[in-house]
Design a protein around this motif. Structure first.
Motif, PDB file in Angstrom:
ATOM      1  N   GLN A 163     -42.319  39.372  45.462  1.00 35.64           N
ATOM      2  CA  GLN A 163     -41.362  40.122  44.639  1.00 35.64           C
ATOM      3  C   GLN A 163     -41.318  41.570  45.138  1.00 35.64           C
ATOM      4  O   GLN A 163     -42.326  42.258  45.148  1.00 35.64           O
ATOM      5  N   LEU A 164     -40.107  41.971  45.523  1.00 39.57           N
ATOM      6  CA  LEU A 164     -39.927  43.335  46.028  1.00 39.57           C
ATOM      7  C   LEU A 164     -39.653  44.278  44.885  1.00 39.57           C
ATOM      8  O   LEU A 164     -39.026  43.904  43.891  1.00 39.57           O
ATOM      9  N   SER A 165     -40.094  45.508  45.053  1.00 39.12           N
ATOM     10  CA  SER A 165     -39.763  46.538  44.084  1.00 39.12           C
ATOM     11  C   SER A 165     -39.432  47.808  44.852  1.00 39.12           C
ATOM     12  O   SER A 165     -40.259  48.308  45.624  1.00 39.12           O
ATOM     13  N   TRP A 166     -38.218  48.277  44.684  1.00 34.42           N
ATOM     14  CA  TRP A 166     -37.783  49.473  45.414  1.00 34.42           C
ATOM     15  C   TRP A 166     -37.848  50.702  44.508  1.00 34.42           C
ATOM     16  O   TRP A 166     -37.394  50.652  43.372  1.00 34.42           O
ATOM     17  N   ASP A 167     -38.413  51.770  45.038  1.00 34.23           N
ATOM     18  CA  ASP A 167     -38.350  53.069  44.376  1.00 34.23           C
ATOM     19  C   ASP A 167     -37.494  53.974  45.246  1.00 34.23           C
ATOM     20  O   ASP A 167     -37.725  54.066  46.459  1.00 34.23           O
ATOM     21  N   VAL A 168     -36.524  54.617  44.650  1.00 28.61           N
ATOM     22  CA  VAL A 168     -35.728  55.596  45.389  1.00 28.61           C
ATOM     23  C   VAL A 168     -36.307  56.964  45.057  1.00 28.61           C
ATOM     24  O   VAL A 168     -36.043  57.519  43.993  1.00 28.61           O
ATOM     25  N   LEU A 169     -37.136  57.483  45.933  1.00 30.21           N
ATOM     26  CA  LEU A 169     -37.841  58.740  45.664  1.00 30.21           C
ATOM     27  C   LEU A 169     -36.905  59.942  45.782  1.00 30.21           C
ATOM     28  O   LEU A 169     -37.087  60.944  45.117  1.00 30.21           O
ATOM     29  N   LYS A 170     -35.921  59.818  46.651  1.00 27.17           N
ATOM     30  CA  LYS A 170     -35.008  60.934  46.853  1.00 27.17           C
ATOM     31  C   LYS A 170     -33.645  60.374  47.257  1.00 27.17           C
ATOM     32  O   LYS A 170     -33.572  59.463  48.086  1.00 27.17           O
TER      33      LYS A 170
END
Lengths: 469, 206
Positions: free
Chosen positions: B182-189
């Motif tokens: 299971q992927l989890s993406w965080d968009v930090l910027k």
């Protein structure tokens, strides 16, 4: 109607003090400088400042010292002067096809007979020669035959009897003993020599004098050494002072590269490699090979690569000479960009790749292309950088899935993987020495990453061969 | 109750779909490369914009980052643009990636200073194409220099396994987490929006 003047059949360029002009750059114009001969210690070339002090050519060096207190002397180097003359001949070769060298008199013959279509009058020839000899002092003579041209007798403007009155016998290429005998006979100018019957000349002075007279009259050809440019480019320049850093070598290298550019442009060639040889005082050489990914012709492009190479090179000793050798040429290919304007990208990419390869090495900058092969690892091979992989030469069946990444096969514990989908069998042909049968499957590891595994029946082991996530 | 306290608004704010006033207007006409993940594309207003430098932080190699390459490579393939691979973790397989016409250059085994120099050369010279860089942790100075030199439609993607929170001059920074497929993406910027965390996706094979 004015009939345009046709060009004369022969021209001769005599450079009086080529070596002096070469070394003059080390001194100011006000400094008296002479070049002397070691054997007789006599002045052979003198600059204007020395002449103004009363120095004359052929004067003993001791007399010249007496006339000028601050006289600078340089030993005559015949080999260097011949090289300089050869360089001029090569430069003129861009405009004149038939050139013969006369190193003994530091001159060049130009045969102009076949150039009537290129040059309509002698003025154009003069202008063309002038562009190649800017800053050099020389005498240019047009004549009907090479011997008259060499002796400065313009027999096309005036009758031979008139122009030869001013030409002394001592200036002819005869042996010294023959000249002395002619002077004893009262024959001091060429017009007197030409009046003597040929039979009498033959009896008294032998064949050389008869041959000279025949050559002057155009009855006999002069044996000439025609210039045959070498197939390679090889030039050396001497530095004004020993160079201890790349900064001091830049100017000389740029000069050599500009000569190389002219050489390539004249012959419609491009270059993929060349060699810079640095020579120090003790004669030790340091070689700097320059390898290009894409053929180039421009001095600026070569210099940018050389700069990259030199920044990573340490000079082993102070450098006295810089030499540029180029042997491997390619025919210049015309590039057609159609009707679209040429973008900077199209020209920048080859230069960029050349620079990257120069700095990082050919082995670390490369591309890939497809090739015929049965197994995934043999379906592509390294290719020149910025190659398109292409579509041909692939034995892979249409629709066969492949992962985006390949790794060197490594044994894995299949218990750590979860297999998915159907197996795909790849088998190398039986006629190959190491025929293999592999059953490929997609599988996920404990993180959930997608790997491409195969089972090798012969070894009963699983291998990881690629990644797909 | 403050209207902003409404759960629906809070959710939208967290997802970055709603911004307070003075927000930057995203340039919708800018050409973008799809990331291959629908939720991520939505947050990034369509994908990663060309002509910019982007960082992707990974927990390990091959955790799903390859999908980000699909759209840029297809675009380069159509236009015969150059593609540069700096220190790739494995051999790009031209058949697997479906590459035929794009002009590829691999630069392998580069030291840090060599990589910095080489990327600077590429960024200065080229205005189209794709540059993919694998590096543990790029210095801030190099990132700033590349971002300043970038011009045209050149897309730079930096993949790193270092989860760095220090400020960098990237246009956008993504962080990937992978657990049990299971992927989890965080968009930090990202430009014009706040960070967004926990965009879940299922990791699919290429």
């Amino acid at each position: 109607m004015v009939v345009p003047a046709s060009i004369p059949p022969w021209a001769y360029i005599r450079c009086f003090q080529l070596y002096l002009e070469y070394i003059q750059r080390r001194y100011s114009d006000e400094q008296p400088v002479v070049v002397y001969e070691v054997t007789g210690l006599r002045v052979v070339q003198a600059n204007q400042a020395a002449i103004d002090c009363g120095v004359e050519v052929a004067m003993p060096l001791s007399d010249a010292w007496l006339l000028c207190d601050n006289l600078q002397t340089e030993q005559y180097d015949e080999a260097t002067e011949r090289q300089l003359l050869a360089d001029i001949a090569l430069a003129l070769y861009a405009d004149f096809a038939e050139i013969a060298q006369d190193p003994e008199h530091c001159g060049l013959w130009l045969r102009l007979q076949g150039l009537q279509r290129l040059y309509q009058d002698p003025g154009q020839v003069k202008h063309c020669i002038q562009t190649h000899l800017i800053g050099a002092s020389y005498q240019l003579t047009f004549a009907s035959n090479p011997r008259c041209a060499q002796l400065g007798l313009d027999d096309l403007q005036q009758p031979m009897a008139d122009v030869s009155q001013h030409c002394l016998v001592i200036n002819t290429p005869l042996e010294e003993t023959v000249k002395v005998r002619l002077l004893h006979m009262g024959v001091d100018t060429l017009d007197k020599l030409l009046k003597v019957p040929t039979t009498a000349l033959g009896k008294k002075f032998g064949a050389p004098v008869v041959r000279l007279v025949a050559e002057l009259r155009g009855q006999q050809t002069v044996p000439l050494q025609w210039l045959q440019p070498a197939d390679n480019f090889n030039h050396r320049v001497e530095l004004a002072a020993e160079a201890r850093s790349w900064a001091a070598l830049r100017f000389s290298c740029k000069r050599l590269l500009q000569m190389l550019q002219r050489y390539l442009q004249t012959r419609q060639l491009a270059l993929t490699r060349f060699l810079i040889v640095l020579t120090c005082r003790q004669g030790q050489h340091q070689q700097i090979p320059i390898q290009l990914a894409y053929p180039q012709t421009q001095a600026d492009d070569f210099f940018a690569l050389l700069q990259v190479a030199m920044e990573a090179t340490k000079l082993r000793a102070p450098v006295m000479y810089v030499q540029l050798e180029a042997q491997h040429f390619e025919q210049l290919q015309a590039t057609s960009y159609g009707f679209e304007p040429v973008t900077g990208e199209q020209t920048a990419l080859p230069a960029l790749l050349n620079r990257l390869q120069m700095k990082l090495g050919e082995a670390r900058v490369y591309g890939y292309r497809r090739k015929p092969g049965w197994m995934p690892e043999s379906q592509q091979e390294p290719a020149p950088a910025a190659s398109a992989p292409g579509t041909t030469g692939n034995l892979q069946a249409a629709g066969d899935w492949r992962p985006p990444w390949l790794v060197i096969p490594e044994v894995v514990d299949i218990n750590e993987w979860q297999l998915h989908g159907q197996p795909q069998r790849l088998q190398s042909p039986w006629w190959q020495p190491r025929s293999e049968q592999r059953d490929y499957m997609l599988a996920r590891d404990h993180h959930g990453r997608w790997g491409w595994l195969y089972f090798l029946a012969a070894e009963q082991r699983w291998y990881l061969h690629g990644w797909a996530s | 109750m403050n209207s902003l306290q409404h759960p629906a608004l809070q959710t939208m704010l967290q997802r970055g779909q709603l911004f307070r006033g003075q927000q930057h207007i995203v340039e919708t006409n800018q050409q973008r490369a799809s990331t291959g993940y629908p939720q991520l594309d939505q947050v990034l207003a369509g994908g990663l914009p060309y002509g910019q430098l982007h960082e992707v932080q990974l927990p390990g190699l091959f955790c799903g980052e390859t999908a980000l390459l699909r759209a840029p490579l297809q675009s380069a393939e159509r236009a015969n643009h150059p593609v540069f691979w700096f220190n790739p973790p494995a051999q790009p397989h031209v058949s697997g990636m479906g590459l035929s016409h794009a002009r590829h250059t691999l630069l392998q085994g580069l030291e840090d200073d060599e990589l910095t120099w080489a990327v600077s050369q590429v960024v200065s010279e080229l205005s189209t194409g794709v540059v993919c860089i694998w590096h543990p942790n790029l210095p801030a100075q190099a990132v700033r220099q590349w971002q300043r030199r970038l011009h045209g439609e050149l897309l730079l993607l930096v993949f790193t396994c270092h989860m760095n929170n220090e400020a960098r001059a990237y246009h956008s920074r993504l962080r990937l987490q992978l657990e049990q497929g299971q992927l989890s993406w965080d968009v930090l910027k990202r430009p014009g929006g706040w960070p967004v965390y926990g965009l879940g996706e299922r990791l699919q094979a290429w």
